[in-house]
Design a protein around this motif. Structure first.
Motif: not given
Length: 381
Positions: A299-300, A303, A324-325, A327-329, A331, A370, A381
């Motif tokens: 996932c990383c 992203l 990933i929609k 979740m940020s990098l 996170m 977050k 975040s």
């Protein structure tokens, strides 16, 4: 063992065969590859090919007298040295040869942990002692008995301490037609004096497709199960085979279910799910954590804009694209770090209920609220 029974590594196999055909066999070679890559199996297959009485174009014949003895690991010109757990200072590898043959015949993708399980290791450290070095010199001082070559396969020379320098002379100036095949995992831990006297053969990790195909063909796994194990093993066939012995669980489904609960902050459901995880058993818990680490790592990569390098199976890739929609990098990186720490503590027998509940609550803070952990504090975040 024949080359045909080894998973993948076609390029290495052909290179080894060509050294024999072109009469370029080096007397000291180092097979360097990570655990589960098949480096030990390759060394044995190479030795069998060298000694075969009826060599085929791309493999040993498998039926001659020499091959039959090799397949049982009882050929008089084949010798092994390996780390062991000495009870007395004069113990050598010969004291454990029956256990060695049993372990290797059962699984040529042997790891030190698997080898330990065949021995009364107690709390001793594995090593290759000076008595074993002297035994090697003695064994290799004689001419070949039946074959063209006398061959020593030394598994994990990293466990030779400075006493390994006793082997330098015989490695550099062996008896005629005597070969040293060293099989190692970590080049940095090998004595430089030995390393400089060997020809290096680098054995890469297996890819997911090779492991998947092997599990389907030889262990009758479904395509989905084989793909999941292949992804989880990260190129290590030893790990993949070990996972077959664990209870069948869809780590993907478990992991996604866990993250969804944490994202929705479903407290009672999380507590109930923690009870389920606590009953999986330590090996399955480790595999579950390992799967989560691998999945979040992919996932990383998505992203970070490196989606072309992702090698998730189709089902996992689809859910990753959706995940990933939300979740940020940062996170994803924070969750990955939590899982790595959890894996570390599972290995050390942490209380699973307390551990998984604590990790769950921290993931809730990351996904739901977050907030990213910074030491003992959290930031937005």
């Amino acid at each position: 063992m024949q080359f045909s029974s080894i998973v993948g590594q076609e390029e290495i196999k052909q290179r080894l065969i060509n050294t024999v055909k072109e009469n370029r066999v080096s007397h000291a070679q180092l097979f360097l590859g990570p655990e589960g890559s098949g480096s030990l199996a390759l060394a044995i297959a190479y030795a069998q090919y060298l000694s075969c009485e009826d060599k085929q174009e791309n493999d040993s014949c498998g039926v001659c007298s020499s091959c039959r003895k090799y397949q049982k690991l009882v050929h008089p010109d084949l010798h092994f040295s390996y780390p062991f757990f000495a009870k007395h200072k004069d113990d050598t590898a010969l004291n454990f040869v029956e256990q060695w043959r049993e372990a290797l015949l059962k699984n040529p993708y042997l790891s030190l942990d698997l080898w330990r399980s065949y021995l009364d290791a107690e709390n001793k450290q594995a090593n290759i002692n000076i008595a074993e070095c002297h035994q090697i010199i003695k064994k290799l001082s004689f001419k070949p008995f039946e074959s063209a070559y006398k061959i020593l396969i030394l598994w994990l020379p990293e466990y030779l301490d400075k006493t390994g320098n006793a082997l330098l002379k015989i490695i550099e100036e062996p008896q005629p037609n005597t070969l040293f095949l060293l099989v190692a995992q970590n080049q940095d831990q090998i004595l430089n004096t030995i390393l400089s006297r060997t020809q290096l053969i680098k054995v890469p990790c297996l890819n997911d497709a090779e492991i998947k195909q092997y599990l389907i063909a030889e262990h009758h796994q479904t395509e989905h199960a084989a793909a999941e194990i292949a992804f989880l093993s990260d190129g290590n066939l030893t790990e993949a085979l070990a996972m077959l012995n664990n209870d069948e669980n869809s780590y993907h489904d478990y992991f996604l279910r866990w993250l969804r609960m944490c994202f929705s902050n479903k407290g009672l459901e999380i507590v109930d799910f923690v009870d389920v995880l606590a009953k999986l058993g330590r090996e399955n818990q480790k595999n579950f954590m390992r799967y989560g680490i691998s999945y979040i790592r992919e996932c990383c990569m998505i992203l970070a804009g490196a989606g072309n390098l992702v090698h998730l199976p189709a089902k996992e890739l689809d859910t990753a694209q959706k995940m990933i929609k939300v979740m940020s990098l940062p996170m994803a990186e924070a969750i990955s770090e939590l899982l790595e720490k959890a894996h570390y503590h599972v290995e050390r027998n942490a209380n699973p209920k307390i551990l998984f509940l604590d990790v769950s609550l921290q993931i809730v803070k990351i996904l739901k609220f977050k907030t990213i952990p910074q030491g003992t504090h959290y930031i937005s975040s």
